[in-house]
Write an enzyme that holds these catalytic residues in place. Structure first.
Site, PDB file in Angstrom:
ATOM      1  N   GLU A  25      94.502  45.069 148.111  1.00 39.93           N
ATOM      2  CA  GLU A  25      95.036  43.748 148.129  1.00 39.93           C
ATOM      3  C   GLU A  25      96.251  43.548 146.954  1.00 39.93           C
ATOM      4  O   GLU A  25      96.146  42.794 146.410  1.00 39.93           O
ATOM      5  CB  GLU A  25      93.689  42.842 147.524  1.00 39.93           C
ATOM      6  CG  GLU A  25      92.586  42.689 148.747  1.00 39.93           C
ATOM      7  CD  GLU A  25      91.508  41.885 147.809  1.00 39.93           C
ATOM      8  OE1 GLU A  25      91.355  41.017 148.890  1.00 39.93           O
ATOM      9  OE2 GLU A  25      91.159  41.832 146.803  1.00 39.93           O
ATOM     10  N   GLU A  72      87.921  43.215 155.289  1.00 41.50           N
ATOM     11  CA  GLU A  72      86.937  42.161 154.486  1.00 41.50           C
ATOM     12  C   GLU A  72      86.819  40.957 155.290  1.00 41.50           C
ATOM     13  O   GLU A  72      87.734  39.852 155.167  1.00 41.50           O
ATOM     14  CB  GLU A  72      87.338  42.075 153.085  1.00 41.50           C
ATOM     15  CG  GLU A  72      87.613  43.445 152.100  1.00 41.50           C
ATOM     16  CD  GLU A  72      87.444  42.939 150.772  1.00 41.50           C
ATOM     17  OE1 GLU A  72      87.582  41.708 150.212  1.00 41.50           O
ATOM     18  OE2 GLU A  72      88.278  43.667 149.975  1.00 41.50           O
TER      19      GLU A  72
END
Length: 636
Positions: free
Chosen positions: A192, A266
């Site tokens: 991320e 995710e």
């Protein structure tokens, strides 16, 4: 002559067979000829040239007792998943600079071998930063000893540390890649980064750090929609993270890499909890409906989390986005996931199993039986020992004119203190107004000698100190309640006292500083100290404990231990230790009201139960067979 030749040929043939039996590849490696790993060259993934859809789930080995790894992975496979995804926590694997641990509960090789034996593929997310609602996003706190440290950048102090760590980690996992007969089909580049993106050269550095050490499988990045572009790196496939489906996000991903596979790395099946808030739940029907839509779009998916587990010890992170001050995360990482903290099947699990069955040509394995649980009889506290009487069991205290933050203390072979509590003690000769100057990270219990004065934290920064003529000890017991694990404040996560504290507008000086990290050797020294005071149950009542205090009891287990949950009504805030193992924090503010105690951490006979309580105790520790995570609120 001919007979001798035939006997010789027979021996050669038998020898060749024996050599083959001892050198052939493990079962998963033999099931197919390994010529072409996971590819992203078309609109669908392919494996060995055949279309392949990733049906994945996240289970972190470091959040699950090793004895339960196989149980959790078998339940994953029985749900219809084909791929295991796991982070790798740098802070646990290198607790001190140059000291590495890949053993016992951190045996990553054993975890990968288990996944391979059970027929699960693996997507590895080695970091170095992992987020994961884990302390400092998995980065080791000793990095912060450098006052100029710039985490997640190409700052030399950080890249040198990453290189040293990857030298150990990557050589451990390289043999378990698909091309070498192992289960790893893809590796994530960092994590991320698009939400951080402070250094345009950083992702290329991490990618090269992986490739140069032998990573050859497909590379991935994962970000939310806004982070996709700033978090990308050439040579890695961009993937999405989200909870609520937005077709605009999918379209944007397609525009970034047209005619490439689309994946949600995710898909958030629930959410984490913060102390003082409510327990987050995400309705099962809503969650499964989004999964259906993702699959109908032809995408691959990874459920984050499939099984959350527990933030044992002091490993919980903290949350600081859109808040005036950080808030710590709870010990449980149940996450409202399909498989509960203790490995129970939930409604989400059953609905997902019904859904994933449609994507398999063969019947799914039967789900394993659940672990039995037991509500043990309450443990009556037998002994107590004031924290003030344990200080001589700590390592040699540090003397300093000014406060020293936790990470820069000269302890742990000059790696500093990482977790737990730090006691700052100085002498005062007057009362007045004590002001923290916002230097407390994160919460300090303030005492004059042994008299409790109050709490300093982000909200309360001033306390009155009673007047007296004699010299007294002013004590600040500062708790690191978890470092922020996400966002742009990672470089600011030093703990303890990070600056001056003032009394009557004059900075305090001449500190004696005790490191209270609560490591197993310290706990064992306490138990064996012989200095415990009896907690009498009959009149006349003994003097009340001087808080903070350690409390000791015995849990007797007949026959085979079973899973249970600890509950502590009447207690305030502290930490529970079972047979010297740090089970985690509790706090009466909730929402979490129970602590998961796995059976493998108990043994038949007497088990030591120790509690460090800061301010109030009930005299007994209770047990229940069901968790209580507090009042709920729907994930927004």
């Amino acid at each position: 002559m001919h007979k001798r030749r035939y006997l010789w040929l027979l021996c050669v043939a038998l020898g060749a067979i024996i050599v083959y039996q001892f050198t052939r590849k493990p079962p998963q490696a033999r099931r197919m000829q390994r010529t072409e790993g996971l590819k992203a060259d078309a609109s669908q993934f392919s494996l060995e040239g055949e279309p392949f859809r990733i049906l994945g789930g996240s289970i972190h080995y470091f959040r699950v007792p090793r004895a339960y790894w196989e149980d959790r992975l078998l339940k994953m496979k029985a749900c219809g998943l084909n791929t295991l995804t796991t982070y790798v926590p740098w802070n646990l694997h290198e607790p001190e600079r140059g000291v590495f641990n890949f053993e016992d509960e951190l045996d990553l090789v054993a975890y990968l071998q288990l996944a391979s034996r059970l027929g699960l593929w693996v997507i590895l997310r080695p970091g170095p930063y992992i987020c994961a609602e884990w302390d400092l996003g998995g980065l080791p706190s000793w990095l912060l000893r450098d006052k100029n440290m710039k985490l997640r950048t190409t700052y030399p102090g950080f890249t040198d540390a990453v290189d040293s760590y990857f030298n150990q980690l990557i050589k451990t996992v390289v043999p378990f890649q698909y091309s070498k007969g192992g289960p790893i089909i893809a590796v994530q580049v960092e994590n991320e980064y698009g939400d951080y993106a402070k250094d345009e050269d950083y992702m290329a550095f991490i990618k090269e750090a992986l490739l140069s050490r032998g990573i050859t499988e497909l590379l991935l990045t994962s970000d939310d929609k806004d982070g996709l572009k700033p978090g990308r790196v050439n040579g890695a496939l961009e993937t999405l993270n989200f909870q609520k489906l937005d077709l605009g996000d999918i379209k944007y991903l397609e525009e970034l890499h047209p005619q490439k596979p689309k994946m949600v790395t995710e898909y958030w099946t629930g959410w984490f909890d913060l102390w003082g808030d409510l327990h987050h739940v995400y309705p099962a029907e809503d969650m499964v409906e989004v999964v259906k839509q993702i699959l109908k779009l032809g995408m691959s998916i990874n459920l984050y989390m499939f099984h959350g587990g527990t933030n044992f010890g002091f490993m919980n992170g903290a949350y600081a986005i859109d808040l005036p001050a950080p808030k710590p995360m709870v010990t449980s990482y149940d996450y409202d996931a399909p498989l509960s903290e203790a490995g129970d099947y939930t409604t989400k699990y059953h609905l997902l199993r019904d859904l994933f069955t449609q994507y398999h040509t063969k019947p799914l394995p039967e789900p394993p039986s659940l672990q039995e649980r037991r509500a043990y009889q309450p443990v009556v506290i037998q002994q107590h020992l004031s924290l003030w009487d344990t200080l001589h069991f700590t390592d040699k205290p540090t003397k300093s004119e000014t406060p020293v933050n936790m990470e820069n203390l000269p302890v742990n072979h000059n790696n500093g203190q990482s977790y737990g509590y730090t006691l700052y003690q100085t002498l005062i000769t007057s009362g007045g107004r004590l002001h923290s100057r916002n230097s407390v990270r994160d919460r300090a219990l303030v005492f004059v000698d042994r008299l409790f004065i109050g709490v300093l934290d982000y909200k309360t920064q001033e306390l009155p100190i009673p007047d007296a003529k004699e010299e007294r000890a002013l004590r600040l017991l500062v708790e690191n309640w978890g470092r922020v694990n996400f966002g742009e404040t990672l470089d600011e996560q030093r703990k303890g006292l990070v600056g001056d504290v003032e009394l009557n507008k004059r900075p305090l000086r001449d500190f004696v500083i005790y490191s209270l990290e609560m490591k197993p050797d310290f706990i064992h020294r306490l138990v064996a100290s012989g200095q415990w005071r009896q907690q009498q149950q009959q009149p006349p009542p003994p003097p009340p404990p001087s808080y903070p205090s350690f409390f000791l009891g015995r849990l007797h287990v007949d026959e085979t231990p079973q899973d249970t949950f600890i509950k502590l009504p009447g207690w305030s805030k502290g930490v529970v230790f079972i047979n010297g193992r740090n089970l985690g924090r509790y706090w009466s503010v909730g929402p979490q009201q129970t602590l998961y105690l796995p059976a493998p951490w108990l043994h038949s006979g007497d088990n030591q139960v120790m509690v460090l309580e800061e301010q109030e105790s009930d005299g007994k520790i209770q047990f229940t067979s069901s968790p209580d995570y507090g009042s709920t609120v729907a994930v927004q």
